[in-house]
Design a protein around this motif. Sequence first.
Motif, short mmCIF file in Angstrom:
data_model
loop_
_atom_site.label_atom_id
_atom_site.label_comp_id
_atom_site.label_asym_id
_atom_site.label_seq_id
_atom_site.Cartn_x
_atom_site.Cartn_y
_atom_site.Cartn_z
N CYS A 1 0.72 -1.27 0.07
CA CYS A 1 -0.03 -0.19 0.08
C CYS A 1 0.82 1.23 0.05
CB CYS A 1 -0.90 0.07 1.08
SG CYS A 1 -1.86 1.48 1.27
N ASN A 2 0.51 2.17 -0.88
CA ASN A 2 1.43 3.41 -0.87
C ASN A 2 0.55 4.50 0.08
OD1 ASN A 2 3.22 3.82 -3.10
ND2 ASN A 2 1.85 2.33 -3.99
N GLY A 3 -0.53 4.00 0.59
CA GLY A 3 -1.10 5.11 1.55
C GLY A 3 -2.28 5.93 1.16
N PHE A 4 -2.21 6.29 -0.05
CA PHE A 4 -3.08 7.22 -0.69
C PHE A 4 -4.29 6.60 -1.33
CE2 PHE A 4 -2.85 11.32 -3.23
CZ PHE A 4 -4.13 12.06 -2.31
N CYS A 5 -4.89 5.53 -0.30
CA CYS A 5 -6.10 4.73 -1.15
C CYS A 5 -6.79 5.35 -1.90
CB CYS A 5 -6.19 3.84 -0.24
SG CYS A 5 -5.09 3.18 1.11
N GLU A 6 -7.39 6.47 -1.41
CA GLU A 6 -8.52 7.19 -1.97
C GLU A 6 -8.37 7.58 -3.42
OE1 GLU A 6 -9.12 10.87 -0.05
OE2 GLU A 6 -11.45 10.90 -0.70
N ASN A 7 -6.92 7.51 -3.80
CA ASN A 7 -6.67 7.92 -5.28
C ASN A 7 -5.98 6.81 -6.03
OD1 ASN A 7 -6.84 10.88 -6.03
ND2 ASN A 7 -6.52 10.87 -3.87
N GLY A 8 -6.44 5.64 -5.52
CA GLY A 8 -5.91 4.35 -5.87
C GLY A 8 -6.94 3.98 -7.15
N PRO A 9 -6.33 3.03 -7.89
CA PRO A 9 -4.99 2.33 -7.94
C PRO A 9 -4.02 3.28 -8.33
CG PRO A 9 -6.52 0.67 -9.01
CD PRO A 9 -7.10 2.15 -9.02
N ILE A 10 -3.01 3.02 -7.66
CA ILE A 10 -1.77 4.05 -8.01
C ILE A 10 -0.63 3.14 -8.73
CG2 ILE A 10 0.35 5.00 -6.69
CD1 ILE A 10 -1.51 5.62 -4.50
N VAL A 11 0.00 3.72 -9.58
CA VAL A 11 0.96 2.87 -10.40
C VAL A 11 2.16 3.99 -10.47
CG1 VAL A 11 1.67 2.23 -12.95
CG2 VAL A 11 -0.53 1.79 -12.10
N VAL B 1 6.04 4.55 -11.99
CA VAL B 1 7.25 4.30 -12.94
C VAL B 1 8.46 4.42 -12.43
CG1 VAL B 1 7.91 4.22 -15.42
CG2 VAL B 1 5.62 4.56 -14.65
N HIS B 2 9.31 3.55 -12.38
CA HIS B 2 10.79 3.90 -12.00
C HIS B 2 11.69 3.43 -13.09
CE1 HIS B 2 9.94 4.85 -8.01
NE2 HIS B 2 10.06 3.87 -7.26
N PRO B 3 12.82 4.05 -13.10
CA PRO B 3 13.43 5.15 -12.40
C PRO B 3 12.82 6.49 -12.81
CG PRO B 3 14.97 4.54 -14.22
CD PRO B 3 13.55 3.64 -14.61
N ASP B 4 11.91 6.68 -13.61
CA ASP B 4 11.62 8.01 -13.86
C ASP B 4 10.98 8.84 -12.62
OD1 ASP B 4 11.54 7.69 -17.47
OD2 ASP B 4 11.09 5.78 -16.07
N ASP B 5 10.50 7.89 -11.76
CA ASP B 5 9.69 8.58 -10.64
C ASP B 5 8.40 9.15 -10.97
OD1 ASP B 5 9.25 9.24 -8.28
OD2 ASP B 5 10.50 10.65 -7.81
N ILE B 6 7.75 8.64 -11.78
CA ILE B 6 6.52 9.11 -12.15
C ILE B 6 5.22 8.32 -11.17
CG2 ILE B 6 4.79 9.29 -14.04
CD1 ILE B 6 7.09 8.98 -15.86
N SER B 7 4.49 9.06 -10.89
CA SER B 7 3.26 8.46 -9.93
C SER B 7 1.70 8.80 -10.91
CB SER B 7 3.30 8.84 -8.54
OG SER B 7 4.45 8.57 -8.01
N TYR B 8 1.15 7.72 -11.04
CA TYR B 8 -0.09 7.87 -11.80
C TYR B 8 -1.24 7.42 -10.65
CZ TYR B 8 2.09 8.15 -16.33
OH TYR B 8 3.12 8.25 -17.37
N TYR B 9 -2.34 8.17 -10.64
CA TYR B 9 -3.60 7.87 -9.67
C TYR B 9 -4.79 7.41 -10.49
CZ TYR B 9 -0.04 10.28 -6.76
OH TYR B 9 1.03 10.54 -6.15
N LYS B 10 -5.63 6.69 -9.70
CA LYS B 10 -6.93 6.57 -10.28
C LYS B 10 -6.67 5.80 -11.62
CE LYS B 10 -9.82 9.62 -7.67
NZ LYS B 10 -10.52 10.61 -7.53
N VAL B 11 -5.78 4.88 -11.74
CA VAL B 11 -5.68 4.12 -13.03
C VAL B 11 -6.56 3.07 -13.27
CG1 VAL B 11 -3.93 2.76 -14.27
CG2 VAL B 11 -3.04 4.64 -13.04
N ARG B 12 -6.86 2.67 -14.52
CA ARG B 12 -7.97 1.87 -14.75
C ARG B 12 -7.08 1.02 -15.88
NH1 ARG B 12 -9.60 2.85 -10.78
NH2 ARG B 12 -11.31 4.46 -10.40
#
Lengths: 158, 633
Positions: free
Chosen positions: B55-65, B67-78
Amino acid sequence: MEERIREIAQRYPAEKRFSLAVLQDVQREFNYIPPEALPLIKEHLGPDVREGQLYALATFYKALSLKPKGKHIIKICDGTACHMQGSTRLITAVQLALGIGPGECTPDGQFSLELVNCVGSCALAPIMIVDETYHSKVTMEGLPAILDTYRPGGERDV
Amino acid sequence: MSETRTLLVCCGTGCLANHASEVADALEAAVAAAGVDAVVGVEASDAATVKRTGCNGFCENGPIVKVHPDDISYYKVRPKHAEKIVASLGGEPVKALLYRNDEKQLVTRQLDNPFYASQRKIALRNIGEIDPLVIEDYQERGGYVVLERIIREAVPPETVIQELIDSGLRGRGGAGFPTGIKWKTAAGYARGGGADADGGQLPAFVCCNGDEGDPGAFMDRSILEGDPHGVIEGLAICAYAVGAEQGFLYIRDEYGLALKNVSAALASAEERGFIGDDILGTGRKLHLEIVRGGGAFVCGESTALMQSIEGQLGEPRAKYIRSAQRGLWDYPTVLNNVETLVNVPYILACGGAEYAKLGTARSSGTKVFSLVGKVNRTGLIEVPMGATLRHLIFDIGGGIKNDRAFKAVQTGGPSGGCIPEQYLDLEVDFDGLTEKGAMMGSGGMIVMDDHDCMVEVARYYVGFLAEESCGKCTPCREGLRHMQAILTDITEGRGQPGDIELLERLGHTLQQASLCELGKTAPNPVLSTIKYFRDEYEAHITAGVCPAGVCPELTDFYIDAEACTSCNACKKACPTGAIEGDKERAYVIDMALCISCGSCRAACRFDSVCTRGKARGKAAAGAGTSAEGKVAS
């Protein structure tokens, strides 16, 4: 059934400390603990365990029930976060829709309703778990459609 | 760009509820389908891998994906976004899935997201970064290095314990007892230095308390799911320090994923020789076993938990003799909370003194909180001790939902307390919260707004505690029942003058006379709400009004025609069909059908559903109209 209960008991060594684990497995298998299970479990666990102690465990722990439950078990989380986000309203709505209160089972055996303490999904409150499926942020508007999928013939009624 | 990319899909319970598993499947399929072309210049097999993390902790905005090593965070991915994400690897991120900060700007990196920006992750250091089922992932991030070092170099247990004492780590389960001291005491008794001294080594046990029963807290679940090896390593180090060869992880049966991940992790740790019959070839033994909890809140209490492991009813005992001396089967036993244990390998890696620099003078390190309730950004956060409530709620949490007014924050689980606005600048640590009549507890933090009734909140907690009281001692068993009855009367319009004073007297009796901490702290929610929100109690009792408009027996709902935008939200939300109206006619509530459940007010975005004291007022009082009675009729 007797055979199955014996099999479950025999997964564990014959020691008192496994009493709860055996009861949990029986509960999982039958959705409740049939009265005939207690003497069979006692028989396996040996002289250290009395039937009365098993009965005490079965009534003490919330996860265990001596009464049969419905085919689909609706668990509404009434943890604090869900309570604040309207679990009480959800409980009322389920009561109105199914005619059963917490701890009760519909006459056709299709549903039982339970209130559970926090399931740790507070960020998705209010949470309703039916069988093993988590329904998050349940709204009054969306509730009837979810319940319908578990009614006889519904897509989740398997 | 010719780097290998890793797609980290959050598969904690929260994200799984939002179909994270399907997202991971879709990403895997998209990676396979894209093949060589996915990232220019890279072999197909190296182009990208998909990992399922905790769990990344920000469950409300999940699912979270991520991308490493670019350090990109995506939220509410379907699942439908999978192809786009894979196609974008090595190029521009997919804008539609990025987070928008409070200034409405898109943020790419996780640390630029205001929810994460000021967090300091120690207990949560691996969660969301590793696949919890792959032991190599944990080892790559420094896992099992400490355990291996102390075992191979045969570091004296006293040294390990001293390091813990120096770190100032206090138990994260709620009581805040210094962990190192607990270990030292148990180790002393186990080596025959205690009251039963006969020179011989006693067997000792170690336990991990994963019976997280506090409603509103889910840090232990998250840690067990996302970093099971971290907990196992901590427990193994504890066993080394106190000389235990057997240990138990007591985990709630409701936490299915946590149980699954921990049992898989135990198997792979044993396979690698970190636990088992012959640890790393040294001949040392450590057997770790999972015990599933039975769903009793009181079993989170140390002595009750041990009773439960022994196969008894989970009832606490008086603690004249601590479990460190006589715990499981009367042998010295150390019981630590999940979050405490996961800190241990980190502390030993960085050094106790270094760890002690973090946090406040008397509470070192960081603490994980579950920030939930009426805040804009809910989830699991980890911050250094001493952060202010205002920082947690308004900076990390992004303020109160729908711009409502902050009323109180409830900390410490059911036996914690409610802290009002005037203490928002309080620095959060063990002692600070206790001084204000609340407590740290396991770190649940529930934010309430002006639509929450503090009397109802107190009634809710007392109801919970009365239900969960094991019944062994009279003050807790009977006291809570009476407090519940009085609070129910007040919320249903049958309050009497003198009730508040009676609640206070009962509360003080419970604090002084109960057997265990559960009973001693149980009156906190009542006493703290009386202390800070006495006027609300008085309004219920003397005027028969619930100022927050929550208690159904005291509240009538109506729609303000001026403010109503005819959006129909209230009508759709009403479970009894009591609301009529459309674009032409104003919306009205049919009072004959209304059950005062408040669904319409919760659904309304324009503040047009209002409340007033019930027309019948106190006339209904004494008639015995309970909520259930009304629903049934």
